[in-house]
Design a protein around this motif. Structure first.
Motif, PDB file in Angstrom:
ATOM      1  N   THR A   1     -43.667  -1.935 -39.367  1.00 35.28           N
ATOM      2  CA  THR A   1     -43.123  -1.565 -40.670  1.00 35.28           C
ATOM      3  C   THR A   1     -42.724  -2.822 -41.433  1.00 35.28           C
ATOM      4  N   TRP A   2     -43.182  -2.920 -42.682  1.00 38.95           N
ATOM      5  CA  TRP A   2     -42.900  -4.083 -43.522  1.00 38.95           C
ATOM      6  C   TRP A   2     -42.184  -3.637 -44.784  1.00 38.95           C
ATOM      7  N   GLN A   3     -41.312  -4.507 -45.277  1.00 38.11           N
ATOM      8  CA  GLN A   3     -40.522  -4.153 -46.458  1.00 38.11           C
ATOM      9  C   GLN A   3     -40.323  -5.383 -47.328  1.00 38.11           C
ATOM     10  N   GLN A   4     -40.596  -5.217 -48.631  1.00 41.18           N
ATOM     11  CA  GLN A   4     -40.344  -6.291 -49.574  1.00 41.18           C
ATOM     12  C   GLN A   4     -38.902  -6.195 -50.047  1.00 41.18           C
ATOM     13  N   GLY A   5     -38.209  -7.339 -50.068  1.00 39.68           N
ATOM     14  CA  GLY A   5     -36.828  -7.309 -50.516  1.00 39.68           C
ATOM     15  C   GLY A   5     -36.220  -8.687 -50.576  1.00 39.68           C
ATOM     16  N   ASP A   6     -35.114  -8.786 -51.280  1.00 39.29           N
ATOM     17  CA  ASP A   6     -34.365 -10.034 -51.409  1.00 39.29           C
ATOM     18  C   ASP A   6     -33.503 -10.205 -50.166  1.00 39.29           C
ATOM     19  N   ILE A   7     -33.870 -11.154 -49.310  1.00 38.49           N
ATOM     20  CA  ILE A   7     -33.145 -11.288 -48.045  1.00 38.49           C
ATOM     21  C   ILE A   7     -31.717 -11.776 -48.264  1.00 38.49           C
ATOM     22  N   ALA A   8     -31.447 -12.389 -49.405  1.00 35.69           N
ATOM     23  CA  ALA A   8     -30.084 -12.840 -49.684  1.00 35.69           C
ATOM     24  C   ALA A   8     -29.135 -11.660 -49.875  1.00 35.69           C
ATOM     25  N   GLN A   9     -29.672 -10.510 -50.295  1.00 37.26           N
ATOM     26  CA  GLN A   9     -28.851  -9.329 -50.554  1.00 37.26           C
ATOM     27  C   GLN A   9     -29.035  -8.236 -49.508  1.00 37.26           C
ATOM     28  N   TRP A  10     -29.831  -8.503 -48.476  1.00 34.09           N
ATOM     29  CA  TRP A  10     -30.188  -7.448 -47.533  1.00 34.09           C
ATOM     30  C   TRP A  10     -28.982  -6.916 -46.767  1.00 34.09           C
ATOM     31  N   GLU A  11     -28.947  -5.595 -46.637  1.00 34.18           N
ATOM     32  CA  GLU A  11     -27.993  -4.913 -45.773  1.00 34.18           C
ATOM     33  C   GLU A  11     -28.717  -3.770 -45.092  1.00 34.18           C
ATOM     34  N   SER A  12     -28.380  -3.520 -43.836  1.00 36.04           N
ATOM     35  CA  SER A  12     -29.030  -2.450 -43.093  1.00 36.04           C
ATOM     36  C   SER A  12     -28.317  -1.125 -43.345  1.00 36.04           C
ATOM     37  N   SER A  13     -29.093  -0.061 -43.410  1.00 34.96           N
ATOM     38  CA  SER A  13     -28.506   1.269 -43.596  1.00 34.96           C
ATOM     39  C   SER A  13     -27.797   1.748 -42.341  1.00 34.96           C
ATOM     40  N   GLU A  14     -28.126   1.163 -41.196  1.00 32.54           N
ATOM     41  CA  GLU A  14     -27.447   1.467 -39.938  1.00 32.54           C
ATOM     42  C   GLU A  14     -27.429   0.207 -39.083  1.00 32.54           C
ATOM     43  N   PRO A  15     -26.456   0.091 -38.169  1.00 30.24           N
ATOM     44  CA  PRO A  15     -26.361  -1.128 -37.360  1.00 30.24           C
ATOM     45  C   PRO A  15     -27.631  -1.365 -36.543  1.00 30.24           C
ATOM     46  N   VAL A  16     -28.009  -2.637 -36.417  1.00 27.27           N
ATOM     47  CA  VAL A  16     -29.200  -3.007 -35.661  1.00 27.27           C
ATOM     48  C   VAL A  16     -28.788  -3.829 -34.448  1.00 27.27           C
ATOM     49  N   ASP A  17     -29.719  -3.931 -33.492  1.00 30.32           N
ATOM     50  CA  ASP A  17     -29.428  -4.655 -32.254  1.00 30.32           C
ATOM     51  C   ASP A  17     -29.749  -6.138 -32.359  1.00 30.32           C
TER      52      ASP A  17
END
Length: 250
Positions: A79-95
């Motif tokens: 799965t790939w996603q385009q986005g501004d990594i400076a503003q990235w936040e996850s919708s749920e906690p990741v490992d």
């Protein structure tokens, strides 16, 4: 926005991949469920994350449509996603948040790194590798050509190891910080200039106004780099390149 050329970036694929593998080897997780490759580029490292943890849900995020197009073509199963990594936040906690050769493009690490930790579940890991070769000719020659006060000069975006320790030590259960100075053996007419053209020179060339300015800069840069990194007796060139590593477990 800087336009990235995946084929130029991957010209030294094995050399650029080695630090990512060194970082991956230090991730203290057996069976992470959710992995984010932040600043995934053309996806070659993301694919290795998927291979190491085949049961994990892996997401690659990048701001470059050119890089993501390459990633999607070569690894459609991820799965790939385009986005501004400076503003990235996850919708749920990741490992695991894994970031290879990316976060040095962003400022305000004092806020950025603690904020990334907030996206981890308990026991989750932030694993980061950043180039830290900014005092070497690869980067200083940019200022030699443009003038060191020029807005396009890269500066020193990676802070001292002690700074990252002070920002993260009271937020983590485990924190490892180290630096490695690689000695890459390169082939070609001017391989160090070719190396930097795939990364450090991209925003400089994009930022210059005219084609004449771009050509004049690159000609001068390549001449100075060839002088700074002469060929060995066998015709190959040694590139000393320092990198910063951090593994922080929440």
């Amino acid at each position: 926005m800087t336009l990235w050329n995946p084929s130029v970036y991957l010209e030294f694929g094995s050399e650029r991949l080695r630090p990512a593998l060194d970082l991956m080897a230090q991730v203290p997780l057996e069976t992470p469920k959710r992995i984010v490759d932040l600043g995934c580029g053309p996806g070659n490292v993301t694919a290795l994350l998927q291979q190491r943890w085949p049961k994990a849900e892996v997401l690659g995020i990048d701001s470059s449509n050119e890089m993501l197009a390459q990633a999607k073509e070569n690894h459609p199963e991820i799965t790939w996603q385009q986005g501004d990594i400076a503003q990235w936040e996850s919708s749920e906690p990741v490992d695991l948040i894994f970031s290879n050769a990316c976060l040095h493009w962003l400022g305000d690490h004092e806020s950025l790194f603690p904020r990334l930790l907030e996206n981890l579940c308990d026991g989750g890991v932030l694993a980061v590798q950043m180039p830290n070769n900014f005092a070497a000719p690869t980067h200083q020659v940019i200022g030699d050509v443009l003038g060191h006060d020029h807005v396009l000069c890269p500066g020193f975006p990676v802070q001292e190891p002690e700074d990252y320790y002070n920002w993260l030590s009271d937020r983590t259960s485990r924190l490892e910080i180290w630096e490695t100075r690689y000695r890459h053996i390169l082939e070609g007419e001017n391989p160090v200039a070719d190396w930097t053209k795939g990364a450090a020179l991209r925003p400089v060339l994009e930022g210059l106004n005219t084609q004449a300015e771009k050509e004049a800069f690159e000609t001068a840069y390549r001449a100075k780099i060839l002088e700074a990194y002469p060929k060995a007796r066998d015709g190959k060139t040694l590139l000393a390149f320092q990198r910063f590593f951090l593994v922080a477990q929440k």
